[in-house]
Design a protein around this motif. Structure first.
Motif, PDB file in Angstrom:
ATOM      1  N   UNK A 118       0.882  -1.168   0.000  1.00 42.20           N
ATOM      2  CA  UNK A 118       0.000   0.000   0.000  1.00 42.20           C
ATOM      3  C   UNK A 118       0.921   1.220   0.000  1.00 42.20           C
ATOM      4  N   UNK A 119       0.848   2.011  -1.064  1.00 41.06           N
ATOM      5  CA  UNK A 119       1.724   3.182  -1.166  1.00 41.06           C
ATOM      6  C   UNK A 119       0.851   4.434  -1.070  1.00 41.06           C
ATOM      7  N   UNK A 120       1.179   5.318  -0.123  1.00 49.76           N
ATOM      8  CA  UNK A 120       0.335   6.471   0.161  1.00 49.76           C
ATOM      9  C   UNK A 120       0.955   7.764  -0.366  1.00 49.76           C
ATOM     10  N   UNK A 121       0.166   8.536  -1.141  1.00 51.11           N
ATOM     11  CA  UNK A 121       0.642   9.841  -1.593  1.00 51.11           C
ATOM     12  C   UNK A 121       0.681  10.824  -0.434  1.00 51.11           C
ATOM     13  N   UNK A 150       8.692   3.528   6.644  1.00 53.67           N
ATOM     14  CA  UNK A 150       8.671   4.981   6.513  1.00 53.67           C
ATOM     15  C   UNK A 150       9.642   5.422   5.430  1.00 53.67           C
ATOM     16  N   UNK A 151       9.157   6.303   4.582  1.00 55.75           N
ATOM     17  CA  UNK A 151       9.951   6.733   3.434  1.00 55.75           C
ATOM     18  C   UNK A 151      10.649   8.052   3.717  1.00 55.75           C
ATOM     19  N   UNK A 152      11.819   8.187   3.112  1.00 51.94           N
ATOM     20  CA  UNK A 152      12.559   9.448   3.182  1.00 51.94           C
ATOM     21  C   UNK A 152      11.974  10.406   2.133  1.00 51.94           C
ATOM     22  N   UNK A 153      12.701  11.461   1.813  1.00 51.26           N
ATOM     23  CA  UNK A 153      12.161  12.462   0.885  1.00 51.26           C
ATOM     24  C   UNK A 153      12.131  11.975  -0.557  1.00 51.26           C
ATOM     25  N   UNK A 154      13.013  11.056  -0.888  1.00 55.06           N
ATOM     26  CA  UNK A 154      12.928  10.439  -2.209  1.00 55.06           C
ATOM     27  C   UNK A 154      13.687   9.123  -2.213  1.00 55.06           C
ATOM     28  N   UNK A 155      13.325   8.266  -3.149  1.00 56.38           N
ATOM     29  CA  UNK A 155      14.001   6.978  -3.210  1.00 56.38           C
ATOM     30  C   UNK A 155      13.291   6.022  -4.140  1.00 56.38           C
ATOM     31  N   UNK A 156      13.748   4.777  -4.108  1.00 61.85           N
ATOM     32  CA  UNK A 156      13.174   3.740  -4.966  1.00 61.85           C
ATOM     33  C   UNK A 156      12.917   2.498  -4.106  1.00 61.85           C
ATOM     34  N   UNK A 211       9.489   1.123  -7.793  1.00 63.23           N
ATOM     35  CA  UNK A 211       8.562   2.153  -7.289  1.00 63.23           C
ATOM     36  C   UNK A 211       9.393   3.360  -6.861  1.00 63.23           C
ATOM     37  N   UNK A 212       9.313   4.402  -7.663  1.00 58.13           N
ATOM     38  CA  UNK A 212      10.098   5.603  -7.353  1.00 58.13           C
ATOM     39  C   UNK A 212       9.174   6.619  -6.682  1.00 58.13           C
ATOM     40  N   UNK A 213       9.650   7.261  -5.643  1.00 63.05           N
ATOM     41  CA  UNK A 213       8.810   8.258  -4.966  1.00 63.05           C
ATOM     42  C   UNK A 213       9.618   9.514  -4.697  1.00 63.05           C
ATOM     43  N   UNK A 214       8.883  10.613  -4.580  1.00 65.84           N
ATOM     44  CA  UNK A 214       9.552  11.899  -4.365  1.00 65.84           C
ATOM     45  C   UNK A 214       8.620  12.830  -3.595  1.00 65.84           C
ATOM     46  N   UNK A 215       9.107  13.384  -2.514  1.00 64.24           N
ATOM     47  CA  UNK A 215       8.330  14.330  -1.740  1.00 64.24           C
ATOM     48  C   UNK A 215       8.286  15.667  -2.475  1.00 64.24           C
ATOM     49  N   UNK A 216       7.067  16.202  -2.634  1.00 71.21           N
ATOM     50  CA  UNK A 216       6.945  17.474  -3.355  1.00 71.21           C
ATOM     51  C   UNK A 216       6.596  18.637  -2.431  1.00 71.21           C
ATOM     52  N   UNK A 217       5.881  18.336  -1.350  1.00 67.61           N
ATOM     53  CA  UNK A 217       5.438  19.413  -0.468  1.00 67.61           C
ATOM     54  C   UNK A 217       4.570  20.425  -1.181  1.00 67.61           C
ATOM     55  N   UNK A 226       0.764  19.936  -2.664  1.00 71.78           N
ATOM     56  CA  UNK A 226      -0.638  19.950  -2.216  1.00 71.78           C
ATOM     57  C   UNK A 226      -0.731  20.012  -0.688  1.00 71.78           C
ATOM     58  N   UNK A 227       0.109  19.241  -0.007  1.00 78.11           N
ATOM     59  CA  UNK A 227       0.235  19.322   1.450  1.00 78.11           C
ATOM     60  C   UNK A 227       1.734  19.359   1.751  1.00 78.11           C
ATOM     61  N   UNK A 228       2.117  19.783   2.950  1.00 77.58           N
ATOM     62  CA  UNK A 228       3.558  20.005   3.194  1.00 77.58           C
ATOM     63  C   UNK A 228       4.441  18.783   2.942  1.00 77.58           C
ATOM     64  N   UNK A 229       3.877  17.577   3.115  1.00 73.98           N
ATOM     65  CA  UNK A 229       4.707  16.374   2.942  1.00 73.98           C
ATOM     66  C   UNK A 229       4.089  15.378   1.962  1.00 73.98           C
ATOM     67  N   UNK A 230       3.429  15.917   0.963  1.00 70.56           N
ATOM     68  CA  UNK A 230       2.829  15.085  -0.084  1.00 70.56           C
ATOM     69  C   UNK A 230       3.933  14.501  -0.954  1.00 70.56           C
ATOM     70  N   UNK A 231       3.747  13.234  -1.381  1.00 69.18           N
ATOM     71  CA  UNK A 231       4.726  12.653  -2.299  1.00 69.18           C
ATOM     72  C   UNK A 231       4.033  12.095  -3.542  1.00 69.18           C
ATOM     73  N   UNK A 232       4.782  12.011  -4.617  1.00 69.08           N
ATOM     74  CA  UNK A 232       4.255  11.448  -5.861  1.00 69.08           C
ATOM     75  C   UNK A 232       5.036  10.174  -6.199  1.00 69.08           C
ATOM     76  N   UNK A 233       4.412   9.338  -7.037  1.00 69.70           N
ATOM     77  CA  UNK A 233       4.926   7.981  -7.221  1.00 69.70           C
ATOM     78  C   UNK A 233       4.980   7.612  -8.712  1.00 69.70           C
TER      79      UNK A 233
END
Ligand SMILES: [Zn+2]
Length: 247
Positions: free
Chosen positions: A87-90, A153-159, A164-170, A172-179
């Motif tokens: 389960x991957x959460x944005x 728990x995920x860091x600010x970006x990684x794989x 599955x690559x993810x990146x914190x964008x901050x 829409x919300x301060x700690x929102x991430x995209x995948x």
């Protein structure tokens, strides 16, 4: 990778931030409080060679027997809750994280809804959600993420596991991430609420409800361009009529 949108339907939301079911055949938007927005809700199920994966978990509505709508939707596709592996959460706003957990009928306690899944969550987003609380977050639904061995728990970006690559964008919300999910030539992009609807990719506008509306707008523009060059498949959480768009 096979993509299955799990629509939960349409809702209206007003200043109270309560989601009220909306049936477009029977209801009139004008009859809802002034300023009500129509919102569609749609998590995604992704089936890969090794995983049965969920991208966000819906509003958390339950039926009369207490079963999550999300689980019923999965069962309609032949998937049991125990089959879900990831389960991957944005982010953890209540319309995305409602199905993270459920009430166990026998003990009355709240447990994670997917007993065998690894949950991938931004630590900063969880801390922020538990501190901030209502009306955007529902801490009691999120508490069981805090100390569970199922949660990574995920860091600010990684794989994650190479695909599955993810990146914190901050944005829409301060700690929102995209995948991004990458498999061979297929590149799936899930922008959560940074990129919630097809129309928002095409028109440049700053939304009032975003934490950093300008950043959201700029990112959407950038992703839409890059997605065209690299042929991304876009998944739109708040767009039932255009859930999957190939660039
Ligand atoms: Zn949100």
């Amino acid at each position: 990778m096979k993509i299955i949108p799990l629509s939960e339907g349409s809702f209206t939301i007003d200043g109270s931030k309560l989601f009220v079911p909306f049936n477009s055949a029977a209801d009139e938007l004008q009859q809802r409080p002034v300023g009500s927005l129509l919102v569609e809700i749609q998590p995604f199920l992704i089936i890969t060679a090794n995983d049965i994966l969920l991208l966000d978990t819906g509003l958390g509505c339950t039926d009369d027997s207490g079963e999550l709508q999300l689980c019923r939707n999965l069962e309609n596709h032949g998937i049991q809750p125990a089959d879900v592996t990831k389960v991957v959460m944005s982010h953890l706003h209540k319309d995305h994280a409602g199905g993270v957990s459920r009430i166990d009928k026998e003990t009355g306690e709240r447990v994670l809804a997917f007993p065998k899944a690894k949950y991938f969550v931004s630590r900063k987003e969880l801390d922020f959600a538990l501190e901030k609380g209502l009306p955007s977050y529902i801490p009691e639904e999120l508490e069981c993420l805090k100390n569970s061995s199922q949660v990574i728990f995920l860091a600010d970006q990684g794989v994650i596991e190479g695909y599955i690559k993810y990146e914190l964008t901050g944005a829409h919300s301060p700690f929102h991430q995209v995948i991004w999910l990458v498999d061979g030539n297929q590149r799936i992009f899930f922008g959560g609420d940074d990129a919630p609807q097809l129309q928002q990719m095409k028109n440049r506008f700053i939304a009032k409800y975003d934490y950093d509306g300008r950043k959201c707008m700029d990112l959407r523009h950038q992703w839409w361009q890059q997605g065209e060059t690299e042929h991304w498949t876009f998944l739109f959480y708040h767009d039932i009529s255009s859930p999957i768009v190939e660039r």
